[in-house]
Design a protein around this motif. Structure first.
Motif, PDB file in Angstrom:
ATOM      1  N   ALA A  67       1.664 -41.153  -1.069  1.00 43.66           N
ATOM      2  CA  ALA A  67       2.500 -41.346   0.269  1.00 43.66           C
ATOM      3  C   ALA A  67       2.352 -41.627   1.009  1.00 43.66           C
ATOM      4  CB  ALA A  67       2.898 -39.759   0.427  1.00 43.66           C
ATOM      5  N   LEU A  68       0.788 -42.032   1.708  1.00 47.56           N
ATOM      6  CA  LEU A  68       0.236 -42.730   2.545  1.00 47.56           C
ATOM      7  C   LEU A  68       0.270 -43.603   2.024  1.00 47.56           C
ATOM      8  CD1 LEU A  68      -2.957 -40.134   3.266  1.00 47.56           C
ATOM      9  CD2 LEU A  68      -0.798 -40.276   4.507  1.00 47.56           C
ATOM     10  N   ASN A  69       0.014 -44.300   0.696  1.00 44.70           N
ATOM     11  CA  ASN A  69       0.707 -45.759   0.638  1.00 44.70           C
ATOM     12  C   ASN A  69       1.503 -46.986   1.186  1.00 44.70           C
ATOM     13  OD1 ASN A  69      -1.479 -47.305   0.115  1.00 44.70           O
ATOM     14  ND2 ASN A  69      -1.975 -45.962  -2.294  1.00 44.70           N
ATOM     15  N   VAL A 128      -4.328 -29.003  22.285  1.00 43.69           N
ATOM     16  CA  VAL A 128      -5.455 -30.413  22.155  1.00 43.69           C
ATOM     17  C   VAL A 128      -4.613 -30.591  20.891  1.00 43.69           C
ATOM     18  CG1 VAL A 128      -7.422 -29.798  21.292  1.00 43.69           C
ATOM     19  CG2 VAL A 128      -6.475 -28.202  23.021  1.00 43.69           C
ATOM     20  N   ASP A 129      -4.364 -31.545  20.778  1.00 42.87           N
ATOM     21  CA  ASP A 129      -4.001 -32.883  20.114  1.00 42.87           C
ATOM     22  C   ASP A 129      -5.440 -33.650  19.620  1.00 42.87           C
ATOM     23  OD1 ASP A 129      -2.961 -34.275  18.006  1.00 42.87           O
ATOM     24  OD2 ASP A 129      -1.601 -35.403  19.915  1.00 42.87           O
ATOM     25  N   ALA A 130      -6.129 -32.717  18.542  1.00 34.43           N
ATOM     26  CA  ALA A 130      -7.463 -33.571  18.791  1.00 34.43           C
ATOM     27  C   ALA A 130      -7.976 -34.983  18.111  1.00 34.43           C
ATOM     28  CB  ALA A 130      -8.589 -32.621  18.376  1.00 34.43           C
ATOM     29  N   PRO A 131      -8.760 -35.544  18.950  1.00 34.34           N
ATOM     30  CA  PRO A 131      -9.517 -36.866  18.174  1.00 34.34           C
ATOM     31  C   PRO A 131      -9.246 -36.131  16.542  1.00 34.34           C
ATOM     32  CG  PRO A 131     -10.676 -36.361  20.037  1.00 34.34           C
ATOM     33  CD  PRO A 131      -9.517 -35.072  20.353  1.00 34.34           C
ATOM     34  N   CYS A 132      -9.157 -37.239  15.510  1.00 34.45           N
ATOM     35  CA  CYS A 132      -9.512 -37.191  14.385  1.00 34.45           C
ATOM     36  C   CYS A 132      -9.232 -38.557  13.525  1.00 34.45           C
ATOM     37  CB  CYS A 132      -8.247 -36.430  13.958  1.00 34.45           C
ATOM     38  SG  CYS A 132      -6.504 -36.985  13.837  1.00 34.45           S
ATOM     39  N   SER A 133      -9.751 -38.469  11.779  1.00 38.55           N
ATOM     40  CA  SER A 133      -9.905 -38.977  11.148  1.00 38.55           C
ATOM     41  C   SER A 133      -8.319 -40.029  11.423  1.00 38.55           C
ATOM     42  CB  SER A 133     -10.007 -38.860   9.577  1.00 38.55           C
ATOM     43  OG  SER A 133      -9.069 -37.943   9.188  1.00 38.55           O
ATOM     44  N   GLY A 134      -7.126 -39.108  11.379  1.00 41.07           N
ATOM     45  CA  GLY A 134      -6.241 -40.058  11.372  1.00 41.07           C
ATOM     46  C   GLY A 134      -5.610 -40.526   9.734  1.00 41.07           C
ATOM     47  N   THR A 135      -6.327 -39.244   8.642  1.00 45.89           N
ATOM     48  CA  THR A 135      -5.615 -39.899   7.138  1.00 45.89           C
ATOM     49  C   THR A 135      -4.240 -39.675   7.153  1.00 45.89           C
ATOM     50  OG1 THR A 135      -6.431 -37.659   7.561  1.00 45.89           O
ATOM     51  CG2 THR A 135      -8.073 -39.661   7.130  1.00 45.89           C
ATOM     52  N   GLY A 136      -3.650 -38.432   7.988  1.00 42.48           N
ATOM     53  CA  GLY A 136      -2.144 -38.694   8.075  1.00 42.48           C
ATOM     54  C   GLY A 136      -1.216 -39.799   7.873  1.00 42.48           C
ATOM     55  N   THR A 137      -2.145 -40.317   9.178  1.00 37.48           N
ATOM     56  CA  THR A 137      -1.180 -41.518   9.247  1.00 37.48           C
ATOM     57  C   THR A 137      -1.429 -42.985   9.154  1.00 37.48           C
ATOM     58  OG1 THR A 137      -2.962 -42.311  12.078  1.00 37.48           O
ATOM     59  CG2 THR A 137      -0.156 -40.632  11.362  1.00 37.48           C
ATOM     60  N   LEU A 138      -2.045 -42.875   7.636  1.00 37.34           N
ATOM     61  CA  LEU A 138      -2.119 -44.380   6.517  1.00 37.34           C
ATOM     62  C   LEU A 138      -1.237 -45.038   6.666  1.00 37.34           C
ATOM     63  CD1 LEU A 138      -5.385 -42.956   4.437  1.00 37.34           C
ATOM     64  CD2 LEU A 138      -5.430 -44.098   6.539  1.00 37.34           C
ATOM     65  N   GLY A 139      -0.074 -45.014   6.162  1.00 36.19           N
ATOM     66  CA  GLY A 139       1.237 -45.573   5.808  1.00 36.19           C
ATOM     67  C   GLY A 139       1.145 -46.423   7.237  1.00 36.19           C
ATOM     68  N   ALA A 168       5.568 -34.372   1.397  1.00 38.22           N
ATOM     69  CA  ALA A 168       6.859 -33.897   1.588  1.00 38.22           C
ATOM     70  C   ALA A 168       7.618 -33.955   2.587  1.00 38.22           C
ATOM     71  CB  ALA A 168       6.378 -33.049   0.993  1.00 38.22           C
ATOM     72  N   SER A 169       7.675 -35.227   3.077  1.00 37.59           N
ATOM     73  CA  SER A 169       8.171 -36.019   4.617  1.00 37.59           C
ATOM     74  C   SER A 169       8.333 -37.063   4.781  1.00 37.59           C
ATOM     75  CB  SER A 169       7.181 -35.107   5.968  1.00 37.59           C
ATOM     76  OG  SER A 169       7.729 -35.973   6.715  1.00 37.59           O
ATOM     77  N   GLU A 170       8.643 -37.912   5.123  1.00 29.98           N
ATOM     78  CA  GLU A 170       9.231 -39.091   5.315  1.00 29.98           C
ATOM     79  C   GLU A 170       8.444 -39.942   6.075  1.00 29.98           C
ATOM     80  OE1 GLU A 170      14.374 -40.542   4.785  1.00 29.98           O
ATOM     81  OE2 GLU A 170      13.689 -38.794   5.949  1.00 29.98           O
ATOM     82  N   GLY A 171       7.630 -39.278   6.990  1.00 32.32           N
ATOM     83  CA  GLY A 171       6.106 -39.702   7.769  1.00 32.32           C
ATOM     84  C   GLY A 171       5.061 -39.313   7.539  1.00 32.32           C
ATOM     85  N   GLY A 172       4.219 -38.949   7.978  1.00 35.14           N
ATOM     86  CA  GLY A 172       2.795 -38.877   7.813  1.00 35.14           C
ATOM     87  C   GLY A 172       2.446 -37.248   7.892  1.00 35.14           C
ATOM     88  N   GLY A 173       1.400 -37.127   7.572  1.00 35.96           N
ATOM     89  CA  GLY A 173       1.082 -36.110   7.462  1.00 35.96           C
ATOM     90  C   GLY A 173       0.351 -35.093   8.988  1.00 35.96           C
ATOM     91  N   PHE A 174       0.829 -33.881   9.172  1.00 35.50           N
ATOM     92  CA  PHE A 174      -0.001 -33.880   9.856  1.00 35.50           C
ATOM     93  C   PHE A 174      -0.430 -32.316   9.855  1.00 35.50           C
ATOM     94  CE2 PHE A 174       3.215 -37.273  11.055  1.00 35.50           C
ATOM     95  CZ  PHE A 174       2.396 -37.378  12.483  1.00 35.50           C
ATOM     96  N   TYR A 175      -0.978 -31.433  10.742  1.00 36.57           N
ATOM     97  CA  TYR A 175      -1.770 -30.258  11.234  1.00 36.57           C
ATOM     98  C   TYR A 175      -1.336 -29.362  11.900  1.00 36.57           C
ATOM     99  CZ  TYR A 175      -4.305 -25.491  10.615  1.00 36.57           C
ATOM    100  OH  TYR A 175      -4.686 -24.479   9.988  1.00 36.57           O
TER     101      TYR A 175
END
Length: 250
Positions: A4-6, A150-161, A235-242
């Motif tokens: 999905a992230l590809n 707090v939209d914290a700095p992160c790896s951004g792995t959910g937005t690799l697309g 499960a979504s048409e966008g990225g991954g989030f928590y």
């Protein structure tokens, strides 16, 4: 998850002001631009072209580009209108705008970020949209907030697309560093606010999400976990989030 992230994600938008999505969608359809309603105020572009960016709703500030997962994070805040909210890691201001829509003109949003360069983009966007109840204090008073995002700095792995190069740059050590920063941010905010805290990342890694929240709730005497949200890219048409909503201990 990796498959999905590809993929290249669809273009997604938030309709403004809240509650006017059907009207905005009809205006787009009248110009031959097909969208699909998703989420609370979201629209997913069904067309291949980019005519939507030249449309009246976009030029008039009725639409902003925003992933459905990011919109769901703002929904998790549970804002009713009239609140004072601090966007503590505002970045380019996407969630700042959505928070301003959620609290309405009776509320106020204070946006802050450690990076003045990123915050400059947020200031520009807020100015262009003529949102008057957003301010950018040098040091927001966390004590005054009903809610702190707090939209914290992160790896951004959910937005690799959207940022595929990041997959070749990220290291295990960087993820550990992000988790340390995330924990410090939560402790910093919790020490000063007795309002609700919403913690969020655009990561799919437990080390930056569930594990950070579990460790925080074990050591915190001020806030406890009320609800959390996991948006998986498959499960979504966008990225991954928590996101996790932390409410004050009675």
């Amino acid at each position: 998850v990796m498959a999905a992230l590809n993929r290249e994600p669809r273009l997604m938008f938030k309709a403004r002001p809240n509650g006017t999505r059907d009207e905005v969608q009809a205006l787009l359809q009248a110009k031959g631009i097909t969208t699909r309603a998703a989420g609370t105020n979201g629209l997913v572009l069904e067309d291949e072209g980019r005519a939507i960016f030249e449309s009246a709703p976009m030029k008039n500030g009725r639409l902003v580009v925003m992933d459905l997962g990011s919109q769901a994070i703002v929904d998790l805040c549970g804002l009713k209108g009239g609140e004072t909210v601090i966007d503590y890691c505002a970045g380019a201001g996407g969630k700042t705008i959505a928070l301003a829509d959620a609290v309405g003109e009776r509320g106020r949003v204070l946006a802050w970020d450690k990076s003045p360069r990123r915050l400059a983009e947020a200031k520009s966007r807020v100015h262009e949209l003529k949102i008057r109840h957003v301010s950018f204090p040098l040091a927001p008073r966390l004590e005054d907030a009903d809610l702190v995002l707090v939209d914290a700095p992160c790896s951004g792995t959910g937005t690799l697309g959207r940022e595929p190069d990041q997959k070749w740059k990220l290291t295990r050590e960087q993820v550990a560093g992000f988790a340390k920063t995330q924990a410090a941010l939560l402790d910093e905010v919790a020490a000063k606010t007795r309002g609700t805290i919403v913690y969020a990342t655009c990561s799919v890694l437990r080390a930056e999400d569930e594990d950070v929240i579990a460790a925080f709730t074990q050591r915190s005497v001020t806030h406890h976990l009320d609800a959390d949200l996991r948006v998986w890219p498959q499960a979504s048409e966008g990225g991954g989030f928590y996101a996790a909503r932390l409410t004050p201990v009675p």
